[in-house]
Motif scaffolding. Structure first.
Motif, PDB file in Angstrom:
ATOM      1  N   MET A  32     -25.090 -10.723  35.877  1.00 38.08           N
ATOM      2  CA  MET A  32     -25.334 -11.944  35.116  1.00 38.08           C
ATOM      3  C   MET A  32     -23.932 -11.887  34.306  1.00 38.08           C
ATOM      4  SD  MET A  32     -28.729 -10.594  33.072  1.00 38.08           S
ATOM      5  CE  MET A  32     -28.942 -11.692  31.850  1.00 38.08           C
ATOM      6  N   GLN A  68     -25.474 -12.522  29.051  1.00 39.63           N
ATOM      7  CA  GLN A  68     -25.912 -11.056  28.510  1.00 39.63           C
ATOM      8  C   GLN A  68     -25.813 -10.890  27.024  1.00 39.63           C
ATOM      9  OE1 GLN A  68     -24.969  -7.405  30.646  1.00 39.63           O
ATOM     10  NE2 GLN A  68     -23.955  -8.725  32.230  1.00 39.63           N
ATOM     11  N   ILE A  69     -24.882 -11.723  26.338  1.00 43.02           N
ATOM     12  CA  ILE A  69     -24.592 -11.623  25.071  1.00 43.02           C
ATOM     13  C   ILE A  69     -25.811 -12.536  24.452  1.00 43.02           C
ATOM     14  CG2 ILE A  69     -23.249 -12.005  22.966  1.00 43.02           C
ATOM     15  CD1 ILE A  69     -20.722 -11.758  24.608  1.00 43.02           C
ATOM     16  N   GLU A  80     -28.703 -13.112  25.628  1.00 38.22           N
ATOM     17  CA  GLU A  80     -30.096 -12.392  25.728  1.00 38.22           C
ATOM     18  C   GLU A  80     -30.040 -11.528  24.474  1.00 38.22           C
ATOM     19  OE1 GLU A  80     -30.393  -9.326  28.831  1.00 38.22           O
ATOM     20  OE2 GLU A  80     -32.276 -10.231  29.464  1.00 38.22           O
ATOM     21  N   ALA A  81     -29.212 -10.871  24.302  1.00 35.89           N
ATOM     22  CA  ALA A  81     -29.303  -9.802  23.058  1.00 35.89           C
ATOM     23  C   ALA A  81     -29.620 -10.817  21.664  1.00 35.89           C
ATOM     24  CB  ALA A  81     -28.128  -9.129  22.757  1.00 35.89           C
ATOM     25  N   MET A 110     -22.048  -7.958  22.108  1.00 31.39           N
ATOM     26  CA  MET A 110     -23.537  -8.099  22.367  1.00 31.39           C
ATOM     27  C   MET A 110     -24.453  -7.314  21.744  1.00 31.39           C
ATOM     28  SD  MET A 110     -24.637  -7.432  26.310  1.00 31.39           S
ATOM     29  CE  MET A 110     -24.624  -5.642  26.660  1.00 31.39           C
ATOM     30  N   LYS A 166     -31.325  -3.539  23.800  1.00 31.96           N
ATOM     31  CA  LYS A 166     -31.180  -5.164  23.183  1.00 31.96           C
ATOM     32  C   LYS A 166     -32.533  -5.483  22.418  1.00 31.96           C
ATOM     33  CE  LYS A 166     -29.049  -7.098  26.681  1.00 31.96           C
ATOM     34  NZ  LYS A 166     -28.122  -8.203  27.297  1.00 31.96           N
ATOM     35  N   GLY A 167     -33.591  -4.585  23.004  1.00 37.10           N
ATOM     36  CA  GLY A 167     -34.895  -4.989  22.726  1.00 37.10           C
ATOM     37  C   GLY A 167     -35.609  -6.011  23.723  1.00 37.10           C
ATOM     38  N   VAL A 168     -35.026  -6.227  24.955  1.00 32.40           N
ATOM     39  CA  VAL A 168     -35.621  -6.983  25.606  1.00 32.40           C
ATOM     40  C   VAL A 168     -37.030  -6.417  26.428  1.00 32.40           C
ATOM     41  CG1 VAL A 168     -35.386  -7.894  28.130  1.00 32.40           C
ATOM     42  CG2 VAL A 168     -33.422  -7.755  26.503  1.00 32.40           C
ATOM     43  N   ARG A 214     -35.440  -9.438  35.725  1.00 33.98           N
ATOM     44  CA  ARG A 214     -34.271  -9.844  35.540  1.00 33.98           C
ATOM     45  C   ARG A 214     -33.053  -8.691  35.579  1.00 33.98           C
ATOM     46  NH1 ARG A 214     -32.894 -12.376  29.660  1.00 33.98           N
ATOM     47  NH2 ARG A 214     -34.259 -13.955  30.556  1.00 33.98           N
ATOM     48  N   HIS A 215     -33.190  -7.393  34.987  1.00 30.17           N
ATOM     49  CA  HIS A 215     -32.197  -6.726  35.227  1.00 30.17           C
ATOM     50  C   HIS A 215     -32.202  -5.692  36.366  1.00 30.17           C
ATOM     51  CE1 HIS A 215     -30.352  -7.744  31.294  1.00 30.17           C
ATOM     52  NE2 HIS A 215     -31.329  -7.905  30.792  1.00 30.17           N
ATOM     53  N   PRO A 260     -22.477 -12.486  42.552  1.00 30.87           N
ATOM     54  CA  PRO A 260     -21.107 -12.966  42.071  1.00 30.87           C
ATOM     55  C   PRO A 260     -20.213 -11.809  42.749  1.00 30.87           C
ATOM     56  CG  PRO A 260     -22.229 -12.074  40.392  1.00 30.87           C
ATOM     57  CD  PRO A 260     -23.287 -11.886  41.369  1.00 30.87           C
TER      58      PRO A 260
END
Lengths: 278, 353
Positions: free
Chosen positions: A107, A112-113, A115-116, A167, B260-262, B270-271, B350
């Protein structure tokens, strides 16, 4: 002093092994206001586990118990996983150790930032982009537009760690846990990264728990220090009074620190028998 | 600086196009060379093995004159290199020679047999991917739970059960007893030969001809063999997905996402899942190529006129043109799938760009 933001009493973390449960954190207690607390200790002393236990990130089969684990009046022990998600990132956040491993390789940094931020706040895209740009600016990245489009393998370690800080701070948490934030970095960028953390924490009036094995560094950036060894807190003192530390482990660590212009032939080795009793 | 921007960006686009064209040219050249190497290896192995293609034509009671005449007519008296040169020229003009056992040209044979395998393998791999990947992800995200155990047992069964046995039991149960599916073959005899072959894929051809009845009939025949094949690739794909996922879920960036609280669903898909797409493509590509090789067992059990059957029959009859032709098609399929995987890597990772 006002009511503490975080209070921890008798925190224990244990993991099962084939020879029974092993406690890695053995009943530690501390309180934290809007200040900078340093937790120092050697590897395996349980300092990182303490940080993760506060965020309830210890996964099964690990077990966390405490007599008290309160953040801003919220009993963290009683929070469901869903309630914890609303706290993580938004109110308590954590800067991880090595940006090489702690950023998602597929990502972009900007994603990523973002998303946070959008996990906790519903914002228009334009606004998200502006916030990210401003945040990257405040961690001293000069061309945020370009950097936001890069992948983690395209940024340097120092840059990666600044991205990590951006982030973790973008949802404006009240408490930041920095778990060895500079251990993976070059000495020359360590100070730079810590200065950024220090600036942002101070200007936003946040609480900070800085976890490190570097006594010098912690005493420079923190108000108060906990010294941990083998899962317990062996010493607690103000950063300025480190030279008056009484516990033999702390004294041993201090004695082992080389200073410039000294002419010792050998640095002393810690004599663990003094406090471990084995 | 708006004045310099236009020529500058035009220059950049031109360079980018040149680079892209260069990449495509390089791609074509590598595919060509790989194919030529494949041709050489199959050709020389085919000529070196102790099978006499002349005997296969004239029979072992032919007189020496007849034998010699046939040998000359087949060009086998010429040096190997010359034979190879002729063969390559023929292949590139689309001629793989005559098949001794069917009496048709190998190209014509392959265009009948290969689509049958292609159809079955494609449905099979679709079943394998669409079920195997989610099962692997679920198993990994609930490691040690009952669901995980069940999925692992299913995977183990898929690994260890003989395909022909599963096919036979399937036929006995779903065709002979329950009448849920069609029997062996690609169609009921009643429908056989009603649709003009355009692609050779019955599902496509029947739809093109607007014959819905035939389409359904083809599906009922296809569903059982494709499911058996699908079950095997499912077992393999689920196991691999599970172990890739377990590896990712213990990575630091997954913890970062949780910090991050995801939500956990996003953490998993996703991750943890996105980074494993690249190794998964390798696994899926290889499974698919394996299925396209034709499973002789399954094709025999289901009387499926596929390339596995064709190749085996050709081998047993010393029908070297047919063997070489089938091997080339299978090799070309491998090359093609590998190249597609390479392209997908670059799209999905990537770091590989």
């Amino acid at each position: 002093m006002t009511a503490p933001m975080l209070s921890v009493e008798n925190l224990r973390v244990s993991f099962p092994t084939h020879r029974g449960r092993v406690e890695v954190v053995k009943g530690i207690s501390f309180e934290l206001g809007r200040e900078r607390l340093g937790i120092v200790g050697e590897s395996g002393s349980g300092k990182s586990m303490t940080g993760r236990a506060i965020l309830k990130l210890i996964r099964k089969p690990g077990l966390v118990t405490a007599d008290r684990l309160e953040f801003d009046g919220i009993d963290l022990r009683a929070q469901s996983e869903k309630q914890m998600r609303a706290i993580r990132g938004a109110r308590i956040s954590m800067v991880m150790q090595d940006p090489k491993f702690s950023l998602n390789p597929v990502m972009t940094v900007g994603e990523q930032i973002a998303e946070a931020l959008v996990t906790h706040e519903k914002l228009a895209r334009r606004e998200v982009e502006e916030r990210i740009e401003a945040m990257l600016h405040s961690v001293r990245i000069d061309d945020p537009k370009r950097v936001a489009g890069l992948y983690p393998h395209e940024v340097s370690g120092g840059m990666g760690q600044r991205v990590m800080i951006a982030m973790m701070l973008i949802p404006e948490p009240e408490l930041l846990i920095a778990d060895e934030p500079t251990s993976a970095l070059d000495v020359s960028v360590q100070a730079q990264v810590l200065d950024i953390i220090d600036d942002l924490v101070t200007s936003k009036g946040m609480g900070l728990i800085l976890i490190s094995h570097d006594l010098n560094l912690v005493s420079r950036y923190c108000d108060r220090i906990l010294v941990m060894n083998a899962g317990t807190v062996v010493e607690e003192c103000a950063a300025g009074q480190l030279d008056q530390a009484s516990h033999p482990y702390t004294r041993g660590l201090l004695a082992a620190m080389p200073t410039i212009n000294e002419s010792r032939d050998e640095l002393p080795v810690l004599d663990r028998n003094q406090w471990a009793g084995t | 600086m708006p004045t310099t921007e236009t020529p500058d960006s035009a220059f950049v686009t031109r360079r980018r196009w040149r680079r892209r064209l260069g990449a495509i040219a390089g791609f074509v050249v590598t595919v060509f060379l790989t194919f030529l190497g494949l041709l050489a290896i199959t050709f020389f192995i085919g000529r070196v093995i102790p099978i006499d293609p002349v005997l296969a034509v004239v029979g072992d009671r032919a007189s020496n004159e007849v034998y010699a005449a046939a040998r000359t007519a087949m060009g086998l008296d010429q040096p190997l290199v010359v034979q190879f040169f002729h063969y390559v020229v023929n292949v590139f003009s689309g001629d793989l020679g005559q098949s001794v056992s069917t009496g048709r040209s190998v190209v014509e044979d392959l265009s009948r047999f290969f689509p049958a395998t292609l159809e079955m393998a494609t449905i099979g791999i679709l079943i394998g991917v669409l079920l195997g990947v989610p099962l692997g992800v679920i198993a990994a995200s609930r490691q040690g739970s009952l669901i995980d155990q069940i999925i692992r047992v299913v995977g183990l069964l898929g690994y260890s059960m003989p395909a022909f046995w599963l096919g036979l039991v399937g036929l006995a149960l779903f065709y002979a007893k329950l009448r849920w599916v069609g029997g062996p073959g690609r169609l009921d005899i009643f429908y056989d030969g009603l649709v003009a072959p355009a692609t050779g894929l019955l599902l496509v051809d029947s739809l093109l001809a607007g014959e819905i009845d035939i389409f359904w009939n083809a599906i009922t025949h296809l569903v059982l063999p494709a499911s058996v094949l699908g079950f095997f690739s499912l077992a393999y794909i689920a196991r691999m997905t599970r172990s890739f996922m377990l590896d990712q879920l213990s990575q630091e960036f997954v913890t970062t996402a949780r910090v991050k609280g995801v939500p956990e669903r996003v953490v998993i898909w996703r991750h943890a899942f996105n980074p494993i797409r690249v190794p998964l493509i390798t696994v899926i590509g290889l499974s698919y190529a394996g299925l396209l090789e034709g499973s002789v067992m399954i094709e025999t059990v289901f009387s499926w006129p596929g390339i596995g059957n064709y190749l085996t029959t050709a081998l047993l009859n010393a029908d070297m043109n047919a063997v070489l032709g089938s091997t080339l098609v299978i090799g070309a399929v491998f090359i093609f799938i590998n190249k597609i995987s390479d392209v997908l890597y670059r799209v999905l990772d990537p770091r590989a760009r």
